[in-house]
Design a protein around this motif. Structure first.
Motif, PDB file in Angstrom:
ATOM      1  N   ASP A   1       0.826  -1.213   0.000  1.00 26.32           N
ATOM      2  CA  ASP A   1       0.000   0.000   0.000  1.00 26.32           C
ATOM      3  C   ASP A   1       0.855   1.256   0.000  1.00 26.32           C
ATOM      4  OD1 ASP A   1       0.990  -0.154   2.559  1.00 26.32           O
ATOM      5  OD2 ASP A   1      -0.964  -0.221   3.554  1.00 26.32           O
ATOM      6  N   ASN A   2       1.975   1.195  -0.742  1.00 25.65           N
ATOM      7  CA  ASN A   2       2.844   2.356  -0.955  1.00 25.65           C
ATOM      8  C   ASN A   2       3.345   2.962   0.350  1.00 25.65           C
ATOM      9  OD1 ASN A   2       4.330   4.109  -2.490  1.00 25.65           O
ATOM     10  ND2 ASN A   2       2.596   5.221  -3.373  1.00 25.65           N
ATOM     11  N   GLY A   3       3.821   2.097   1.232  1.00 24.52           N
ATOM     12  CA  GLY A   3       4.453   2.563   2.457  1.00 24.52           C
ATOM     13  C   GLY A   3       3.544   2.695   3.648  1.00 24.52           C
ATOM     14  N   GLY A   4       2.261   2.369   3.495  1.00 26.05           N
ATOM     15  CA  GLY A   4       1.344   2.471   4.635  1.00 26.05           C
ATOM     16  C   GLY A   4       1.639   1.416   5.683  1.00 26.05           C
ATOM     17  N   HIS A   5       1.945   0.214   5.254  1.00 24.08           N
ATOM     18  CA  HIS A   5       2.267  -0.886   6.164  1.00 24.08           C
ATOM     19  C   HIS A   5       3.409  -1.702   5.564  1.00 24.08           C
ATOM     20  CE1 HIS A   5      -1.995   0.122   6.854  1.00 24.08           C
ATOM     21  NE2 HIS A   5      -1.740  -0.150   8.128  1.00 24.08           N
ATOM     22  N   TRP A   6       4.248  -2.250   6.442  1.00 26.11           N
ATOM     23  CA  TRP A   6       5.400  -3.025   6.005  1.00 26.11           C
ATOM     24  C   TRP A   6       5.377  -4.422   6.620  1.00 26.11           C
ATOM     25  CZ3 TRP A   6       8.461  -1.048   2.270  1.00 26.11           C
ATOM     26  CH2 TRP A   6       8.457   0.344   2.089  1.00 26.11           C
ATOM     27  N   THR A   7       5.761  -5.409   5.828  1.00 21.51           N
ATOM     28  CA  THR A   7       5.922  -6.772   6.339  1.00 21.51           C
ATOM     29  C   THR A   7       7.315  -7.257   5.975  1.00 21.51           C
ATOM     30  OG1 THR A   7       4.965  -7.699   4.307  1.00 21.51           O
ATOM     31  CG2 THR A   7       3.477  -7.330   6.186  1.00 21.51           C
ATOM     32  N   ASN A   8       7.899  -8.044   6.862  1.00 22.79           N
ATOM     33  CA  ASN A   8       9.239  -8.563   6.614  1.00 22.79           C
ATOM     34  C   ASN A   8       9.217  -9.523   5.435  1.00 22.79           C
ATOM     35  OD1 ASN A   8      11.490 -10.891   7.546  1.00 22.79           O
ATOM     36  ND2 ASN A   8      12.133  -8.774   7.624  1.00 22.79           N
ATOM     37  N   PHE A   9      10.100  -9.297   4.508  1.00 16.51           N
ATOM     38  CA  PHE A   9      10.156 -10.097   3.281  1.00 16.51           C
ATOM     39  C   PHE A   9      11.335 -11.059   3.307  1.00 16.51           C
ATOM     40  CE2 PHE A   9      11.219 -10.558  -1.298  1.00 16.51           C
ATOM     41  CZ  PHE A   9      10.015 -11.066  -1.743  1.00 16.51           C
ATOM     42  N   TYR A  10      12.451 -10.598   3.888  1.00 15.59           N
ATOM     43  CA  TYR A  10      13.653 -11.428   3.949  1.00 15.59           C
ATOM     44  C   TYR A  10      14.537 -10.898   5.062  1.00 15.59           C
ATOM     45  CZ  TYR A  10      18.373 -12.998   2.799  1.00 15.59           C
ATOM     46  OH  TYR A  10      19.636 -13.517   2.877  1.00 15.59           O
ATOM     47  N   SER A  11      15.031 -11.787   5.911  1.00 16.00           N
ATOM     48  CA  SER A  11      15.935 -11.410   7.003  1.00 16.00           C
ATOM     49  C   SER A  11      17.365 -11.690   6.586  1.00 16.00           C
ATOM     50  CB  SER A  11      15.597 -12.190   8.281  1.00 16.00           C
ATOM     51  OG  SER A  11      14.317 -11.840   8.741  1.00 16.00           O
ATOM     52  N   ALA A  12      18.201 -10.660   6.661  1.00 20.64           N
ATOM     53  CA  ALA A  12      19.576 -10.785   6.203  1.00 20.64           C
ATOM     54  C   ALA A  12      20.400 -11.604   7.181  1.00 20.64           C
ATOM     55  CB  ALA A  12      20.201  -9.395   6.048  1.00 20.64           C
ATOM     56  N   THR A  13      21.451 -12.211   6.646  1.00 24.32           N
ATOM     57  CA  THR A  13      22.386 -12.957   7.468  1.00 24.32           C
ATOM     58  C   THR A  13      23.140 -12.013   8.381  1.00 24.32           C
ATOM     59  OG1 THR A  13      22.658 -14.556   5.675  1.00 24.32           O
ATOM     60  CG2 THR A  13      24.330 -14.563   7.404  1.00 24.32           C
ATOM     61  N   SER A  14      23.291 -12.402   9.623  1.00 21.09           N
ATOM     62  CA  SER A  14      24.007 -11.566  10.583  1.00 21.09           C
ATOM     63  C   SER A  14      25.419 -11.291  10.086  1.00 21.09           C
ATOM     64  CB  SER A  14      24.061 -12.275  11.943  1.00 21.09           C
ATOM     65  OG  SER A  14      24.809 -11.519  12.858  1.00 21.09           O
ATOM     66  N   GLY A  15      25.841 -10.036  10.199  1.00 20.62           N
ATOM     67  CA  GLY A  15      27.186  -9.665   9.779  1.00 20.62           C
ATOM     68  C   GLY A  15      27.253  -9.085   8.380  1.00 20.62           C
ATOM     69  N   TYR A  16      26.112  -9.081   7.650  1.00 18.40           N
ATOM     70  CA  TYR A  16      26.084  -8.526   6.316  1.00 18.40           C
ATOM     71  C   TYR A  16      25.308  -7.215   6.318  1.00 18.40           C
ATOM     72  CZ  TYR A  16      27.843 -12.961   4.511  1.00 18.40           C
ATOM     73  OH  TYR A  16      28.611 -14.051   4.255  1.00 18.40           O
ATOM     74  N   GLY A  17      25.762  -6.285   5.489  1.00 19.66           N
ATOM     75  CA  GLY A  17      25.065  -5.019   5.358  1.00 19.66           C
ATOM     76  C   GLY A  17      24.564  -4.834   3.940  1.00 19.66           C
ATOM     77  N   LEU A  18      23.405  -4.189   3.789  1.00 17.64           N
ATOM     78  CA  LEU A  18      22.811  -3.961   2.479  1.00 17.64           C
ATOM     79  C   LEU A  18      23.730  -3.102   1.611  1.00 17.64           C
ATOM     80  CD1 LEU A  18      20.386  -3.842   0.453  1.00 17.64           C
ATOM     81  CD2 LEU A  18      19.653  -1.808   1.719  1.00 17.64           C
ATOM     82  N   ASN A  19      23.921  -3.536   0.372  1.00 18.59           N
ATOM     83  CA  ASN A  19      24.662  -2.742  -0.598  1.00 18.59           C
ATOM     84  C   ASN A  19      23.738  -2.093  -1.622  1.00 18.59           C
ATOM     85  OD1 ASN A  19      27.107  -3.263   0.586  1.00 18.59           O
ATOM     86  ND2 ASN A  19      27.664  -4.918  -0.809  1.00 18.59           N
ATOM     87  N   THR A  20      22.928  -2.898  -2.297  1.00 15.54           N
ATOM     88  CA  THR A  20      22.066  -2.333  -3.327  1.00 15.54           C
ATOM     89  C   THR A  20      20.900  -3.266  -3.624  1.00 15.54           C
ATOM     90  OG1 THR A  20      22.061  -1.333  -5.535  1.00 15.54           O
ATOM     91  CG2 THR A  20      23.322  -3.355  -5.264  1.00 15.54           C
ATOM     92  N   LEU A  21      19.851  -2.702  -4.244  1.00 16.52           N
ATOM     93  CA  LEU A  21      18.650  -3.438  -4.625  1.00 16.52           C
ATOM     94  C   LEU A  21      18.385  -3.234  -6.110  1.00 16.52           C
ATOM     95  CD1 LEU A  21      16.046  -2.481  -1.862  1.00 16.52           C
ATOM     96  CD2 LEU A  21      17.111  -4.718  -2.163  1.00 16.52           C
ATOM     97  N   MET A  22      17.763  -4.244  -6.723  1.00 22.57           N
ATOM     98  CA  MET A  22      17.308  -4.094  -8.102  1.00 22.57           C
ATOM     99  C   MET A  22      16.122  -5.015  -8.338  1.00 22.57           C
ATOM    100  SD  MET A  22      19.181  -4.737 -11.779  1.00 22.57           S
ATOM    101  CE  MET A  22      18.729  -6.467 -11.798  1.00 22.57           C
ATOM    102  N   ALA A  23      15.109  -4.507  -9.050  1.00 22.28           N
ATOM    103  CA  ALA A  23      13.963  -5.326  -9.437  1.00 22.28           C
ATOM    104  C   ALA A  23      14.098  -5.696 -10.899  1.00 22.28           C
ATOM    105  CB  ALA A  23      12.660  -4.560  -9.207  1.00 22.28           C
TER     106      ALA A  23
END
Length: 317
Positions: free
Chosen positions: A103-125
């Protein structure tokens, strides 16, 4: 006679007014939105879904529902948020993983939990698949996730191959990954299953880090940290320099229609001939920008420490 005197006074007043008006204001192609100001100079990503702007800034993002007239800090799952839209869904990548909103940012649900020790670099669809890259001291991962919350593939690779991925891009059936601290350009023709290094033609400086990709027809462009801008017409088999020596570092490449934009150093440049020649496109900015020129339809955006600016005329002088 009094009328002629009055006309003379008006003409003199208008002439003085014109002289007093800064030329950059008279002919400015960039116009300011109403902020945001805190952190906007570090903006690196802009996503628009149903006319709502989602702006990635350090450390927290901003959003606007009225084309930048007003800004708020959204209720996001965490700091350092990056956004990407896929269909009608909005995805938010944070250090702890990936979240989705229907709903365009109205509510969020967890989609994927990252492995501990890793940080997000980039996203692409890409089609109905989300690529999520994360790196850290334990190595690197490129996750390929389907839209139904299934981890299609953990594309973890040996140490150093996809470590510190800075940007992902799609061209036809090819997937491009740019990085620093490893091979500058990696190309996959099988949706990330296998990768091939393609850096022929890049200078030693260009190989240090790739900041951006942009695709136009059969060509793909890349911007580098210290080596300028390059173009390839054969999916990265060979790269050719196209910056004419004007852009030396910090090159973010964007394309709108037939116009190529590059923000690098302390300027923004535009080219209408595929990079053969360049002209300045910085007039109207209160402070010169090194950040990406972000494209949404027929509107350009760029960020400075004085806020987010836009142009509706292709940043013409």
């Amino acid at each position: 006679m009094n009328c002629r005197a009055s006309d003379s006074h008006v003409s003199s007043f208008l002439f003085i007014l014109v002289l007093a008006t800064p030329l950059t204001q008279m002919f400015a192609q960039w116009q300011p939105t109403n902020g945001p100001y805190q952190g906007v100079g570090s903006a690196s990503n802009l996503t628009i879904l149903d006319d709502r702007i989602w702006l990635t800034t350090y450390p927290y993002p901003y959003t606007s529902t009225d084309h930048g007239a007003h800004w708020t800090q959204p209720d996001t799952p965490g700091a350092y948020t990056q956004y990407v839209a896929s269909g009608n869904d909005l995805y938010a990548g944070v250090f702890s993983g990936l979240w989705r909103s229907t709903d365009n940012g109205g509510h969020w649900t967890n989609f994927y939990s990252a492995t501990s020790g890793y940080g997000l670099n980039t996203l692409m669809a890409k089609d109905s698949v989300i690529f999520y890259t994360a790196g850290g001291g334990q190595g690197s991962h490129l996750m390929r996730l389907s839209s139904n919350n299934t981890v299609l593939k953990d594309l973890a690779t040996p140490e150093g191959v996809l470590t510190h991925v800075t940007v992902l891009a799609q061209k036809d059936s090819f997937l491009f990954a740019g990085s620093f601290g490893g091979p500058a350009v990696l190309v996959s023709s099988d949706n990330g299953e296998t990768w091939e290094e393609r850096t022929s033609g890049l200078s030693a400086e260009a190989k240090m880090a790739v900041f951006s990709f942009a695709v136009k027809d059969s060509d793909i462009y890349l911007g580098t940290a210290e080596g300028g801008v390059y173009r390839s017409s054969n999916n990265g088999v060979h790269w050719y320099s196209v910056d004419n020596g004007q852009i030396h570092w910090g090159a973010y490449v964007s394309i709108m229609g037939d116009i190529l934009f590059v923000s690098g150093g302390q300027n923004i440049f535009r080219s209408t001939d595929g990079g053969t020649s360049w002209t300045s496109a910085s007039a109207g900015l209160k402070r010169e920008s090194r950040r990406p020129v972000l494209v949404s339809g027929t509107t350009l955006y760029t960020t400075t420490s004085n806020g987010l600016y836009f142009s509706h005329d292709s940043a013409r002088i």
